[in-house]
Motif scaffolding. Structure first.
Motif, mmCIF file in Angstrom:
data_model
loop_
_atom_site.group_PDB
_atom_site.id
_atom_site.type_symbol
_atom_site.label_atom_id
_atom_site.label_comp_id
_atom_site.label_asym_id
_atom_site.label_seq_id
_atom_site.Cartn_x
_atom_site.Cartn_y
_atom_site.Cartn_z
ATOM 1 N N SER A 1 1.218 2.136 6.949
ATOM 2 C CA SER A 1 1.577 2.997 8.086
ATOM 3 C C SER A 1 3.081 3.278 8.131
ATOM 4 O O SER A 1 3.501 4.358 8.538
ATOM 5 C CB SER A 1 1.109 2.379 9.403
ATOM 6 N N ASP A 2 3.902 2.331 7.685
ATOM 7 C CA ASP A 2 5.354 2.550 7.605
ATOM 8 C C ASP A 2 5.672 3.640 6.577
ATOM 9 O O ASP A 2 6.525 4.500 6.820
ATOM 10 C CB ASP A 2 6.090 1.269 7.209
ATOM 11 N N ALA A 3 5.001 3.586 5.429
ATOM 12 C CA ALA A 3 5.224 4.585 4.388
ATOM 13 C C ALA A 3 4.800 5.974 4.870
ATOM 14 O O ALA A 3 5.493 6.964 4.616
ATOM 15 C CB ALA A 3 4.471 4.207 3.117
ATOM 16 N N ARG B 1 -2.317 -2.042 5.575
ATOM 17 C CA ARG B 1 -2.079 -3.167 4.673
ATOM 18 C C ARG B 1 -0.624 -3.153 4.239
ATOM 19 O O ARG B 1 0.043 -2.117 4.335
ATOM 20 C CB ARG B 1 -2.974 -3.072 3.458
ATOM 21 N N LYS B 2 -0.157 -4.300 3.782
ATOM 22 C CA LYS B 2 1.182 -4.365 3.218
ATOM 23 C C LYS B 2 1.173 -3.718 1.844
ATOM 24 O O LYS B 2 0.198 -3.823 1.102
ATOM 25 C CB LYS B 2 1.654 -5.807 3.097
ATOM 26 N N LEU B 3 2.251 -3.064 1.513
ATOM 27 C CA LEU B 3 2.392 -2.427 0.203
ATOM 28 C C LEU B 3 3.022 -3.441 -0.754
ATOM 29 O O LEU B 3 4.232 -3.554 -0.845
ATOM 30 C CB LEU B 3 3.241 -1.156 0.321
ATOM 31 N N LEU B 4 2.156 -4.181 -1.421
ATOM 32 C CA LEU B 4 2.594 -5.267 -2.285
ATOM 33 C C LEU B 4 2.178 -5.027 -3.727
ATOM 34 O O LEU B 4 1.150 -4.425 -4.000
ATOM 35 C CB LEU B 4 1.980 -6.595 -1.826
ATOM 36 N N VAL B 5 3.009 -5.513 -4.614
ATOM 37 C CA VAL B 5 2.708 -5.584 -6.040
ATOM 38 C C VAL B 5 2.963 -7.013 -6.481
ATOM 39 O O VAL B 5 3.551 -7.808 -5.748
ATOM 40 C CB VAL B 5 3.562 -4.606 -6.872
ATOM 41 N N THR B 6 2.550 -7.331 -7.680
ATOM 42 C CA THR B 6 2.875 -8.645 -8.252
ATOM 43 C C THR B 6 4.072 -8.470 -9.172
ATOM 44 O O THR B 6 4.029 -7.632 -10.073
ATOM 45 C CB THR B 6 1.677 -9.216 -9.032
#
Length: 90
Positions: free
Chosen positions: A39-41, A84-89
Motif C-alpha cells: 500500500s505504501d508503494a 504485505r511487506k515488500l520483501l526480498v531475500t
C-alpha cells in the motif's frame, strides 16, 4: 556467518545474505521491520502520477503510462491478496 551486504537506512541493522529485506530503487537497504508495505508503494506511485510533471525519480519508468500500468497491477494484487511487506531475500 553470512556476509553483511549493507545496513538498514532506518535503524542501521545489519542486512546479511539470506535476510528478508527491501532494497530501494535508489540503492538503500531496509530491514524487515522497516520495509514498505504494498500500500505504501501504491501511494508513492499515486503521488508521482498526480504531480504536475512526470518525474519518477529513481523508479525505473520511461513514461507515465508505464507507471500507471504497474500501479494498476499493484492495486489488483492488493485487492486479491491483501497488503504485505515488500520483501526480498538478500
Amino acid at each position: 556467518m553470512a556476509e553483511v551486504l549493507g545496513h538498514c537506512e532506518a535503524c542501521n541493522a545489519k542486512i546479511r545474505t539470506g535476510d528478508a529485506c527491501h532494497y530501494t530503487a535508489d540503492g538503500c537497504w531496509l530491514c524487515d521491520d522497516h520495509a514498505p508495505m504494498l500500500s505504501d508503494a501504491i501511494r508513492q506511485h499515486q503521488e508521482i502520477a498526480e504531480a504536475p510533471w512526470f518525474d519518477p525519480g529513481s523508479l525505473n519508468y520511461d513514461s507515465l503510462d508505464d507507471l500507471l500500468a504497474q500501479m494498476n497491477r499493484m492495486r489488483r494484487e492488493l485487492a486479491e491478496k491483501g497488503d504485505r511487506k515488500l520483501l526480498v531475500t538478500a
